[in-house]
Design a protein around this motif. Structure first.
Motif, short mmCIF file in Angstrom:
data_model
loop_
_atom_site.label_atom_id
_atom_site.label_comp_id
_atom_site.label_asym_id
_atom_site.label_seq_id
_atom_site.Cartn_x
_atom_site.Cartn_y
_atom_site.Cartn_z
N UNK A 44 0.85 -1.19 0.00
CA UNK A 44 0.00 0.00 0.00
C UNK A 44 0.88 1.24 0.00
N UNK A 45 0.58 2.18 -0.88
CA UNK A 45 1.29 3.46 -0.96
C UNK A 45 0.26 4.57 -0.93
N UNK A 46 0.22 5.32 0.18
CA UNK A 46 -0.72 6.42 0.33
C UNK A 46 0.03 7.71 0.60
N UNK A 47 -0.42 8.81 -0.01
CA UNK A 47 0.19 10.11 0.24
C UNK A 47 -0.14 10.57 1.66
N UNK A 48 0.48 11.65 2.07
CA UNK A 48 0.30 12.13 3.44
C UNK A 48 -1.15 12.50 3.74
N UNK A 49 -1.87 13.04 2.75
CA UNK A 49 -3.27 13.41 2.98
C UNK A 49 -4.15 12.17 3.14
N UNK A 50 -3.93 11.16 2.31
CA UNK A 50 -4.72 9.92 2.41
C UNK A 50 -4.36 9.15 3.67
N UNK A 51 -3.07 9.19 4.07
CA UNK A 51 -2.68 8.57 5.35
C UNK A 51 -3.39 9.25 6.51
N UNK A 52 -3.47 10.59 6.44
CA UNK A 52 -4.15 11.34 7.48
C UNK A 52 -5.61 10.94 7.61
N UNK A 53 -6.27 10.76 6.48
CA UNK A 53 -7.66 10.33 6.50
C UNK A 53 -7.78 8.93 7.08
N UNK A 54 -6.87 8.04 6.70
CA UNK A 54 -6.90 6.65 7.17
C UNK A 54 -6.73 6.56 8.69
N UNK A 55 -5.80 7.37 9.23
CA UNK A 55 -5.48 7.29 10.65
C UNK A 55 -6.12 8.40 11.49
N UNK A 56 -6.88 9.29 10.87
CA UNK A 56 -7.54 10.36 11.62
C UNK A 56 -6.54 11.37 12.17
N UNK A 57 -5.49 11.66 11.41
CA UNK A 57 -4.46 12.60 11.84
C UNK A 57 -4.42 13.78 10.87
N UNK A 58 -3.99 14.92 11.37
CA UNK A 58 -3.87 16.09 10.50
C UNK A 58 -2.57 16.00 9.69
N UNK A 59 -2.53 16.74 8.60
CA UNK A 59 -1.31 16.80 7.77
C UNK A 59 -0.14 17.30 8.61
N UNK A 60 -0.40 18.32 9.45
CA UNK A 60 0.65 18.88 10.30
C UNK A 60 1.20 17.83 11.26
N UNK A 61 0.33 17.03 11.84
CA UNK A 61 0.78 15.97 12.76
C UNK A 61 1.70 14.99 12.03
#
Length: 82
Positions: A44-61
């Motif tokens: 699985x390869x997800x960009x930072x924005x999609x990772x944030x959605x997956x884990x419920x984290x902000x881009x800044x975090x």
């Protein structure tokens, strides 16, 4: 060609892997974060924005997490240079 900062040149050369969800080209540090959070053996390869959605984290975090891993010397991330 205008002079570009080293990090920008690096990103332009190596941003070749697309996010599997949205198709955005990923910086190698985003790939490293994906491996760190999901597992090194993942396909699985997800960009930072999609990772944030997956884990419920902000881009800044997630960007701060990348910086933390880079500073600690993790080999999945580009070297830290201040």
């Amino acid at each position: 060609m205008p002079h570009l900062p080293r990090k920008t040149r690096y990103a332009l050369i190596f941003m070749k892997t697309p996010c599997q969800k949205c198709g955005a080209l990923m910086h190698p540090d985003e790939e490293g974060l994906c491996e760190k959070l999901i597992g090194r053996d993942t396909e699985v390869r997800l960009c930072i924005d999609c990772l944030g959605k997956k884990f419920g984290a902000s881009r800044e975090d997630l960007e701060n997490l990348i910086i933390r891993y880079r500073k600690s010397g993790c080999q999945l991330f580009s070297p830290w240079d201040e």
